[in-house]
Design a protein around this motif. Structure first.
Motif, PDB file in Angstrom:
ATOM      1  N   LEU A 403      72.372  36.673  39.291  1.00  0.00           N
ATOM      2  CA  LEU A 403      72.985  37.764  38.537  1.00  0.00           C
ATOM      3  C   LEU A 403      72.046  38.272  37.449  1.00  0.00           C
ATOM      4  O   LEU A 403      71.967  39.478  37.198  1.00  0.00           O
ATOM      5  CB  LEU A 403      74.312  37.311  37.926  1.00  0.00           C
ATOM      6  CG  LEU A 403      75.104  38.390  37.193  1.00  0.00           C
ATOM      7  CD1 LEU A 403      75.517  39.508  38.138  1.00  0.00           C
ATOM      8  CD2 LEU A 403      76.331  37.811  36.511  1.00  0.00           C
ATOM      9  N   VAL A 404      71.322  37.358  36.804  1.00  0.00           N
ATOM     10  CA  VAL A 404      70.378  37.767  35.761  1.00  0.00           C
ATOM     11  C   VAL A 404      69.218  38.549  36.381  1.00  0.00           C
ATOM     12  O   VAL A 404      68.802  39.588  35.846  1.00  0.00           O
ATOM     13  CB  VAL A 404      69.859  36.538  34.982  1.00  0.00           C
ATOM     14  CG1 VAL A 404      68.803  36.958  33.960  1.00  0.00           C
ATOM     15  CG2 VAL A 404      71.012  35.833  34.280  1.00  0.00           C
ATOM     16  N   TRP A 405      68.703  38.055  37.519  1.00  0.00           N
ATOM     17  CA  TRP A 405      67.671  38.826  38.236  1.00  0.00           C
ATOM     18  C   TRP A 405      68.192  40.219  38.565  1.00  0.00           C
ATOM     19  O   TRP A 405      67.481  41.216  38.391  1.00  0.00           O
ATOM     20  CB  TRP A 405      67.257  38.119  39.526  1.00  0.00           C
ATOM     21  CG  TRP A 405      66.269  36.998  39.389  1.00  0.00           C
ATOM     22  CD1 TRP A 405      66.431  35.696  39.767  1.00  0.00           C
ATOM     23  CD2 TRP A 405      64.933  37.074  38.857  1.00  0.00           C
ATOM     24  NE1 TRP A 405      65.309  34.962  39.489  1.00  0.00           N
ATOM     25  CE2 TRP A 405      64.366  35.790  38.939  1.00  0.00           C
ATOM     26  CE3 TRP A 405      64.173  38.110  38.308  1.00  0.00           C
ATOM     27  CZ2 TRP A 405      63.074  35.501  38.511  1.00  0.00           C
ATOM     28  CZ3 TRP A 405      62.877  37.829  37.873  1.00  0.00           C
ATOM     29  CH2 TRP A 405      62.346  36.549  37.979  1.00  0.00           C
ATOM     30  N   ALA A 406      69.444  40.295  39.041  1.00  0.00           N
ATOM     31  CA  ALA A 406      70.020  41.597  39.424  1.00  0.00           C
ATOM     32  C   ALA A 406      70.155  42.511  38.206  1.00  0.00           C
ATOM     33  O   ALA A 406      69.881  43.719  38.297  1.00  0.00           O
ATOM     34  CB  ALA A 406      71.388  41.392  40.081  1.00  0.00           C
ATOM     35  N   MET A 407      70.562  41.946  37.059  1.00  0.00           N
ATOM     36  CA  MET A 407      70.724  42.762  35.849  1.00  0.00           C
ATOM     37  C   MET A 407      69.393  43.345  35.395  1.00  0.00           C
ATOM     38  O   MET A 407      69.336  44.448  34.856  1.00  0.00           O
ATOM     39  CB  MET A 407      71.358  41.927  34.730  1.00  0.00           C
ATOM     40  CG  MET A 407      72.846  41.683  34.924  1.00  0.00           C
ATOM     41  SD  MET A 407      73.667  41.003  33.442  1.00  0.00           S
ATOM     42  CE  MET A 407      73.018  39.357  33.389  1.00  0.00           C
ATOM     43  N   ILE A 408      68.298  42.592  35.599  1.00  0.00           N
ATOM     44  CA  ILE A 408      66.964  43.098  35.241  1.00  0.00           C
ATOM     45  C   ILE A 408      66.500  44.147  36.243  1.00  0.00           C
ATOM     46  O   ILE A 408      66.035  45.233  35.873  1.00  0.00           O
ATOM     47  CB  ILE A 408      65.955  41.933  35.165  1.00  0.00           C
ATOM     48  CG1 ILE A 408      66.320  40.980  34.021  1.00  0.00           C
ATOM     49  CG2 ILE A 408      64.535  42.464  34.970  1.00  0.00           C
ATOM     50  CD1 ILE A 408      65.504  39.700  33.992  1.00  0.00           C
ATOM     51  N   ILE A 422      66.763  41.836  46.642  1.00  0.00           N
ATOM     52  CA  ILE A 422      65.580  41.337  45.931  1.00  0.00           C
ATOM     53  C   ILE A 422      65.984  40.272  44.914  1.00  0.00           C
ATOM     54  O   ILE A 422      65.316  39.233  44.774  1.00  0.00           O
ATOM     55  CB  ILE A 422      64.831  42.497  45.245  1.00  0.00           C
ATOM     56  CG1 ILE A 422      64.219  43.431  46.304  1.00  0.00           C
ATOM     57  CG2 ILE A 422      63.747  41.970  44.313  1.00  0.00           C
ATOM     58  CD1 ILE A 422      63.595  44.687  45.734  1.00  0.00           C
ATOM     59  N   ALA A 423      67.087  40.496  44.187  1.00  0.00           N
ATOM     60  CA  ALA A 423      67.561  39.511  43.203  1.00  0.00           C
ATOM     61  C   ALA A 423      67.910  38.188  43.880  1.00  0.00           C
ATOM     62  O   ALA A 423      67.531  37.109  43.401  1.00  0.00           O
ATOM     63  CB  ALA A 423      68.777  40.068  42.461  1.00  0.00           C
ATOM     64  N   VAL A 492      76.062  39.705  42.861  1.00  0.00           N
ATOM     65  CA  VAL A 492      75.078  40.715  42.472  1.00  0.00           C
ATOM     66  C   VAL A 492      75.680  42.116  42.547  1.00  0.00           C
ATOM     67  O   VAL A 492      75.208  43.042  41.874  1.00  0.00           O
ATOM     68  CB  VAL A 492      73.790  40.618  43.320  1.00  0.00           C
ATOM     69  CG1 VAL A 492      73.082  39.305  43.067  1.00  0.00           C
ATOM     70  CG2 VAL A 492      74.069  40.801  44.801  1.00  0.00           C
ATOM     71  N   GLY A 493      76.723  42.278  43.348  1.00  0.00           N
ATOM     72  CA  GLY A 493      77.401  43.568  43.422  1.00  0.00           C
ATOM     73  C   GLY A 493      78.111  43.941  42.140  1.00  0.00           C
ATOM     74  O   GLY A 493      78.387  45.119  41.888  1.00  0.00           O
TER      75      GLY A 493
END
Length: 542
Positions: A403-408, A422-423, A492-493
């Motif tokens: 989730l943190v990867w996705a937020m970035i 990708i996240a 991630v959605g």
């Protein structure tokens, strides 16, 4: 025997080819001709990298990071306490060791394995959203959200370990007149104790990352601070909090490895085992004290009449009681949900494909026996540099939650399934790489050394000696991680990365509970299908 070996090899080759074709098919879900990067995406990448090199080390931020780290750790410890309790009791009944008769044993296994499957099928963040909707913003919502799915995961592993125990020592106890409880305490548990502790430590590392993302539902911790800093575009603060998260994951990983060594060497390992027992009780005491004394969590408030009313309203909404439009009776809603399910499936395939490619490109230098030359008899000074660089990359990759990867990434790429894939790939790349590097390290060195002694080059040794031997285990781990990715796609959605998660969060925000129920049905079915396909493919890969 040769014919059987040839047929097995053909099946594995066909399976590998099918996986490659499915991955290529998933790539067509993205319109690569469009501009995938935000107009300010390149500038954002630069700012993120600057924050990585120069994190904010001011006193206020460091104190806030220490406080948030403790909150994250306390939730993880409390959640794992509940998970172990669930896993112990449900795992025993799911193994069938407490019942006699083939029919009763199958019934016990089937019922409790289904319950454990349901508990672990739903991601912990989804459980958190559900519990917050039912009970409000309380620490116990986070603890329940962590404990339930982790209990399902641990319980399934516990049941499998109990079932894999040889019957001879248990039959010897029964012949001596031992009861079922005595067989459990003096037969089953001593034989699985080390494996259970080892796997529980691994899940504790995962629980720390999961605890960090509980901020998404409004609970405190490192994830909450990361989210606030991201919203303010303060990437130097983001990396400070991320480094603290990486730090506690690395410390738990180190503790786990030392504890495993200690349990295998009873003489030299006694001090680390005693220290681990003391530290475990200390952390349990402080965590629960913090939850109830500082965070003011209350079991009586959790089961109050008000919460019972809201929980009843929530479940009534899920089943469409008193609703004019019920989503799971509406064909248009089904069409939309199935479309999102299909999109989620393609995202998961794309993610495991990206992480697998990354793993294959880095796993050889990440193996210790390649770095020191003991496997290939070709040690080079630069091997250790590559080994250290790749291993740090693995730690960095897996310590940061999806989730943190996705937020970035969502600040860089436009919303859709590509940033989500990708996240997911970035997080699982580190896990997959570490697991597969350990497979190479555990490899029988004899056949590879024979190739070296016969004049084979390093590339020939890797191509004809290492890869054919490790590929079945690699495929097993790849399929296992795909199962995990399938559970995580919904998360991630939540930040705009497409799939079921995006619509799930919107439906929950607008109190469209029958839509939530429909999406949960599609999500659970997708996870169970992924489990079935993965299990069948793993049998083929063995």
């Amino acid at each position: 025997m040769n014919l059987k070996h040839t047929l097995d090899l053909q099946r594995k080759n066909i399976l590998t080819l099918v996986f490659i074709l499915i991955f290529i098919w998933s790539l067509f879900a993205v319109n690569w001709g469009d501009d995938l990067v935000h107009s300010g995406g390149m500038a954002t990448i630069q700012q993120v990298l600057e924050g990585l090199i120069q994190p904010d080390l001011s006193k206020d931020i460091l104190l806030l990071a220490v406080e948030s780290t403790w909150i994250t750790l306390a939730y993880a410890i409390a959640g794992m306490t509940l998970a172990v309790i669930i896993a112990f009791f449900f795992g025993i009944f799911a193994s069938g060791i407490f019942v006699d008769g083939k029919g009763m044993k199958m019934a016990s296994k089937g019922l409790f394995r289904f319950v454990l499957g349901f508990l672990r099928a739903i991601h912990e963040l989804v459980w958190a959203l559900i519990f917050v909707a039912m009970f409000g913003l309380t620490p116990l919502s986070a603890i329940l959200a962590l404990g339930i799915p982790y209990g399902g995961i641990l319980g399934r592993i516990f049941a499998d370990m109990l079932n894999d125990i040889p019957e001879e020592p248990i039959n010897a106890l029964r012949s001596a007149g031992a009861s079922k409880l005595q067989c459990l305490l003096y037969g089953y548990l001593p034989l699985v104790k080390n494996n259970i502790i080892s796997y529980t430590m691994y899940r504790f590392e995962c629980a720390i990352r999961s605890s960090a993302i509980m901020s998404f539902v409004g609970l405190g911790g490192l994830g909450f601070q990361i989210q606030l800093s991201l919203n303010d575009l303060k990437y130097d603060e983001v990396w400070t909090f991320l480094f603290f998260l990486i730090g506690i994951v690395v410390l738990v990983d180190f503790w786990s490895s030392q504890l495993r060594k200690g349990m295998h060497d009873t003489k030299k390992g006694a001090p680390i085992v005693r220290f681990s027992v003391f530290l475990t009780f200390l952390m349990l005491a402080f965590s629960w004290w913090f939850i109830f004394a500082i965070e003011k969590a209350s079991l009586t408030d959790l089961f109050s009449e008000k919460n019972a009313y809201y929980a009843g309203q929530f479940f009534a909404g899920l089943f469409g009681v008193g609703e004019e439009r019920v989503a799971f009776f509406d064909w248009e809603s089904w069409k939309q949900a199935l479309g999102l399910t299909f999109e989620t499936l393609r995202m998961s395939i794309m993610a495991i494909g990206f992480s697998t490619i990354g793993m294959f490109l880095t796993v050889i230098p990440a193996a210790r026996n390649i770095a020191d030359g003991s496997l290939t008899l070709l040690g080079k000074w630069y091997n250790w540099i590559l080994f250290g660089f790749v291993r740090i990359m693995y730690v960095f990759s897996r310590a940061i939650p999806e989730l943190v990867w996705a937020m970035i990434i969502i600040f860089i790429l436009k919303p859709g399934i590509l940033p989500g894939a990708i996240a997911l790939a970035l997080h699982n790349f580190g896990i997959l790489g570490k697991l597969c590097a350990e497979v190479i390290e555990d490899l029988d060195q004899g056949p590879v050394r024979n190739l070296a002694l016969n004049g084979a080059s390093k590339s020939q040794m890797l191509l004809y000696g290492v890869l054919p031997t490790v590929m079945p285990r690699f495929l097993t781990y790849i399929l296992y991680r795909w199962e995990v990715i399938m559970r995580t796609t919904i998360v991630v959605g939540f930040v705009g990365a497409g799939g079921l998660g995006q619509q799930f969060k919107m439906s929950l925000s607008f109190f469209h509970y029958t839509d939530v129920a429909l999406l949960l049905i599609c999500y659970c079915v997708l996870v169970f299908i992924a489990d079935f396909i993965s299990e069948a493919a793993r049998k083929t890969a063995r």
